[in-house]
Design an enzyme around this catalytic site. Structure first.
Site, PDB file in Angstrom:
ATOM      1  N   ALA A   1       0.227  -2.103  -2.440  1.00 42.49           N
ATOM      2  CA  ALA A   1       0.401  -3.103  -3.508  1.00 42.49           C
ATOM      3  C   ALA A   1       1.801  -2.943  -4.082  1.00 42.49           C
ATOM      4  O   ALA A   1       2.421  -1.887  -3.942  1.00 42.49           O
ATOM      5  CB  ALA A   1      -0.642  -2.903  -4.600  1.00 42.49           C
TER       6      ALA A   1
ATOM      7  N   THR B   1       3.483   1.676   3.140  1.00 41.80           N
ATOM      8  CA  THR B   1       2.400   2.634   2.867  1.00 41.80           C
ATOM      9  C   THR B   1       1.277   2.449   3.894  1.00 41.80           C
ATOM     10  O   THR B   1       0.715   3.431   4.400  1.00 41.80           O
ATOM     11  CB  THR B   1       1.842   2.435   1.440  1.00 41.80           C
ATOM     12  OG1 THR B   1       2.918   2.138   0.555  1.00 41.80           O
ATOM     13  CG2 THR B   1       1.115   3.667   0.963  1.00 41.80           C
TER      14      THR B   1
ATOM     15  N   GLU C   1      -4.249 -10.457   3.950  1.00 42.49           N
ATOM     16  CA  GLU C   1      -4.657  -9.282   3.171  1.00 42.49           C
ATOM     17  C   GLU C   1      -5.843  -9.645   2.269  1.00 42.49           C
ATOM     18  O   GLU C   1      -6.806  -8.894   2.144  1.00 42.49           O
ATOM     19  CB  GLU C   1      -3.480  -8.752   2.352  1.00 42.49           C
ATOM     20  CG  GLU C   1      -2.396  -8.128   3.226  1.00 42.49           C
ATOM     21  CD  GLU C   1      -1.108  -7.795   2.486  1.00 42.49           C
ATOM     22  OE1 GLU C   1      -0.312  -7.028   3.039  1.00 42.49           O
ATOM     23  OE2 GLU C   1      -0.875  -8.308   1.379  1.00 42.49           O
TER      24      GLU C   1
END
Ligand code: 5RP
Length: 239
Positions: free
Chosen positions: A100, A46, A120
């Site tokens: 996520a 993503t 992250e």
């Protein structure tokens, strides 16, 4: 001179699941970019799609931004996309985005399928806000212990694997399995030279992230509880 090859072609996963929804949320976050922003770039499919959408805007609108990438792959992708990068040592991110693996109704996250959760989390604690880009398959009400796929990755210094496993059991872990590399013998080695234990807990309780972090030898976990995040999800489809 330009390279004829592009590392992105090897890096971007070929079969991205839920691609339409990922593209939708990626486009939403790309619209948030402003000239001069320093942006934390997360990792995973993503985030790769979001980086491409951001690069399109940067090129079309001649925007000047700096990316702080969270993994080797995202760093390489930014080079290909001509997005200038910097280390978090040089710049503090104004904001960030990331993917996520699961998000619950309290905005707690489970991350780390790609073993990039250390950088992250470093970006996330330093960015004012991090937009979490999720397709509908990631959204759950609660983290159910009955969900067999719900494991929390824990990054551990290699020497501490046995003692950390024991301590994780004391905290209520049913199992913790050393993540093995594919197409290489032995474990996955993270970008910081550590290994990953994929850990299944009987209960994911408030405070578990801190309890895991307090174990000697643990570097970080993929549990993100109570961070400054805003979840970006696909629009609900009307029938
Ligand atoms: C990597 C991550 C990713 O953000 C997470 O696994 C989501 O990945 P994808 O966007 O490919 O579903 O935490 O460490």
């Amino acid at each position: 001179m330009e390279w004829l090859n592009s590392i992105s072609e090897d890096i971007i996963p070929r079969n991205i699941t839920n691609k339409e929804e990922k593209l939708e949320v990626a486009r939403k976050v790309a619209m948030k970019v402003k000239d001069g922003d320093v942006i934390g770039f997360g990792s995973g499919s993503t985030s790769y799609i979001a980086a491409i959408e951001i690069a399109n805007r940067v090129e079309k609108e001649d925007l000047h931004i700096i990316a702080i990438p969270t993994s080797y792959e995202m760093n390489a992708l930014c080079q290909d996309l001509k997005i200038p990068t910097a280390s978090i040592l040089a710049h503090k991110p104004d904001w960030g985005f990331d993917g996520a693996d699961k998000v619950n109704n309290q905005n707690w996250l489970i991350k780390g399928r790609g073993a990039a959760m250390l950088k992250e989390k470093l970006n996330m604690v330093n960015a004012g806000i991090t937009y979490i880009l999720v397709d509908n398959s990631k959204i759950v009400d609660e983290f159910e212990s009955s969900d067999n796929n719900l494991s929390i990755p824990v990054e551990v210094i290699p020497e501490a694997v046995n003692s950390v496993k024991e301590a994780l059991e004391d905290l209520g872990a049913e199992r913790s399995i050393l993540r093995k590399a594919e197409k290489k013998d032995g474990p996955v080695i993270t970008e910081s030279g550590n290994v990953i234990l994929d850990t299944k807990f009987v209960e994911i309780y408030d405070g578990l992230e801190d309890d895991i972090k307090s174990i000697v030898g643990v570097v970080e976990s993929g549990l993100f509880m109570d961070y400054s995040v805003e979840i970006i999800k696909p629009e609900e489809k009307k029938d």
